[in-house]
Scaffold this motif. Sequence first.
Motif, mmCIF file in Angstrom:
data_model
loop_
_atom_site.group_PDB
_atom_site.id
_atom_site.type_symbol
_atom_site.label_atom_id
_atom_site.label_comp_id
_atom_site.label_asym_id
_atom_site.label_seq_id
_atom_site.Cartn_x
_atom_site.Cartn_y
_atom_site.Cartn_z
ATOM 1 N N PRO A 93 6.128 -2.475 9.077
ATOM 2 C CA PRO A 93 5.130 -2.089 8.128
ATOM 3 C C PRO A 93 5.220 -3.382 7.043
ATOM 4 N N GLN A 94 3.974 -3.593 6.700
ATOM 5 C CA GLN A 94 3.596 -4.524 5.458
ATOM 6 C C GLN A 94 2.319 -4.231 4.604
ATOM 7 N N ARG A 95 2.478 -4.717 3.439
ATOM 8 C CA ARG A 95 1.263 -4.541 2.474
ATOM 9 C C ARG A 95 0.279 -5.829 3.080
ATOM 10 N N ALA A 96 -1.067 -5.559 2.695
ATOM 11 C CA ALA A 96 -2.012 -6.672 2.668
ATOM 12 C C ALA A 96 -1.781 -7.513 1.527
ATOM 13 N N ILE A 97 -2.052 -8.924 1.609
ATOM 14 C CA ILE A 97 -1.835 -9.703 0.281
ATOM 15 C C ILE A 97 -3.378 -10.537 0.259
ATOM 16 N N TYR A 98 -3.570 -10.434 -0.944
ATOM 17 C CA TYR A 98 -4.993 -10.964 -1.522
ATOM 18 C C TYR A 98 -4.701 -12.043 -2.330
ATOM 19 N N ASN A 99 -5.476 -13.057 -2.391
ATOM 20 C CA ASN A 99 -5.434 -14.371 -3.359
ATOM 21 C C ASN A 99 -6.567 -14.313 -4.330
ATOM 22 N N VAL A 100 -6.729 -14.433 -5.431
ATOM 23 C CA VAL A 100 -7.600 -14.562 -6.212
ATOM 24 C C VAL A 100 -7.858 -15.906 -7.141
ATOM 25 N N PRO A 142 -3.840 -22.665 -7.339
ATOM 26 C CA PRO A 142 -3.587 -21.906 -6.193
ATOM 27 C C PRO A 142 -4.051 -20.278 -6.519
ATOM 28 N N GLY A 143 -4.348 -19.981 -7.500
ATOM 29 C CA GLY A 143 -4.750 -18.557 -7.866
ATOM 30 C C GLY A 143 -3.622 -17.671 -7.908
ATOM 31 N N ASN A 144 -4.015 -16.483 -7.849
ATOM 32 C CA ASN A 144 -2.949 -15.445 -7.912
ATOM 33 C C ASN A 144 -3.021 -14.488 -6.693
ATOM 34 N N ASN A 145 -1.656 -14.121 -6.174
ATOM 35 C CA ASN A 145 -1.569 -13.449 -5.086
ATOM 36 C C ASN A 145 -1.379 -11.891 -5.537
ATOM 37 N N PHE A 146 -2.084 -10.962 -4.925
ATOM 38 C CA PHE A 146 -1.481 -9.466 -5.316
ATOM 39 C C PHE A 146 -1.594 -8.519 -4.239
ATOM 40 N N ASP A 160 -3.848 9.935 19.828
ATOM 41 C CA ASP A 160 -3.173 8.896 19.951
ATOM 42 C C ASP A 160 -4.107 7.460 19.948
ATOM 43 N N GLY A 161 -3.640 6.434 19.602
ATOM 44 C CA GLY A 161 -4.460 5.113 19.997
ATOM 45 C C GLY A 161 -4.084 4.156 18.879
ATOM 46 N N ASP A 162 -4.822 2.771 18.729
ATOM 47 C CA ASP A 162 -4.445 1.866 18.010
ATOM 48 C C ASP A 162 -5.583 1.841 17.156
ATOM 49 N N TYR A 163 -5.422 2.121 15.759
ATOM 50 C CA TYR A 163 -6.664 2.424 14.750
ATOM 51 C C TYR A 163 -6.716 1.165 13.818
ATOM 52 N N THR A 164 -7.872 0.739 13.585
ATOM 53 C CA THR A 164 -8.128 -0.400 12.877
ATOM 54 C C THR A 164 -9.167 -0.439 12.031
ATOM 55 N N GLY A 165 -9.215 -1.269 10.891
ATOM 56 C CA GLY A 165 -10.469 -1.009 10.103
ATOM 57 C C GLY A 165 -10.400 -2.242 9.083
ATOM 58 N N THR A 166 -11.426 -2.263 8.370
ATOM 59 C CA THR A 166 -11.685 -3.540 7.518
ATOM 60 C C THR A 166 -11.738 -3.112 6.060
ATOM 61 N N PHE A 167 -11.042 -3.776 5.126
ATOM 62 C CA PHE A 167 -11.137 -3.553 3.660
ATOM 63 C C PHE A 167 -12.296 -3.952 3.100
ATOM 64 N N ALA A 168 -12.820 -3.218 2.274
ATOM 65 C CA ALA A 168 -14.232 -3.760 1.372
ATOM 66 C C ALA A 168 -13.694 -3.844 -0.245
ATOM 67 N N LEU A 169 -12.744 -5.007 -0.262
ATOM 68 C CA LEU A 169 -12.218 -5.216 -1.548
ATOM 69 C C LEU A 169 -13.124 -6.247 -2.542
ATOM 70 N N THR A 170 -13.536 -5.976 -3.858
ATOM 71 C CA THR A 170 -14.058 -6.628 -4.444
ATOM 72 C C THR A 170 -13.402 -6.994 -6.045
ATOM 73 N N ALA A 171 -13.659 -8.252 -6.246
ATOM 74 C CA ALA A 171 -13.265 -8.772 -7.518
ATOM 75 C C ALA A 171 -14.530 -9.164 -8.620
ATOM 76 N N GLU A 172 -14.154 -8.882 -10.005
ATOM 77 C CA GLU A 172 -15.132 -9.317 -10.728
ATOM 78 C C GLU A 172 -14.615 -9.518 -12.008
ATOM 79 N N TYR A 173 -15.051 -10.485 -13.051
ATOM 80 C CA TYR A 173 -14.399 -10.733 -14.271
ATOM 81 C C TYR A 173 -14.616 -9.416 -15.187
ATOM 82 N N GLN A 174 -13.763 -8.949 -15.890
ATOM 83 C CA GLN A 174 -13.888 -7.882 -16.817
ATOM 84 C C GLN A 174 -14.280 -8.458 -18.059
#
Length: 174
Positions: A93-100, A142-146, A160-174
């Motif tokens: 198991p592993q988390r996803a990693i994003y770079n912004v 290089p940005g920042n990973n999270f 049972d089965g192999d379940y997959t899906g796609t993240f809908a992650l967004t980033a915006e300046y605060q």
Amino acid sequence: MKNLLRMASLGATVAALTFTATPAAAYGLVNANPNATAHVKILQGLVLKSTQNLDLGTVVLGPGTWTATVSVDRNNVFSCDGGSGNVVCSGAPQRAIYNVQGSNNAIVKIASSPVTLSNGTSTLTLTPDHAATVTLTNSGAPGNNFGVGGSVTISNTTPDGDYTGTFALTAEYQ
């Protein structure tokens, strides 16, 4: 008589000009005190990309009637239902990693929605786990990973089965 009319007309014109010019002369030209200032903040455009996928490993369902939660959090801590014995987990198991990437010292708001995982006929809902904001420590590359984790709730009746899906992650300046 013509001269008298011309003189009267000239006098009326001068009086009219004097009357309309009087208010402007009375107030004069004034400057604002204090003056307003102008400001603009320029930020680099944000770039958000996935560099590692989330994987909850393999889950084997146990007997009985139950529900269980399997998760990996944003810090890469894995949980297989707290050891209840209803499921057996294996794999890597592993988390996803994003770079912004964006402007140095800017705060970036991260948002997402639940992710629908499908095996082609059935679905599960993955609830993402990530920080609400990321503070950029550099400009551009290089940005920042999270990390982005997630959890699914399953039961003894989950198909049972192999379940997959796609993240809908967004980033915006605060």
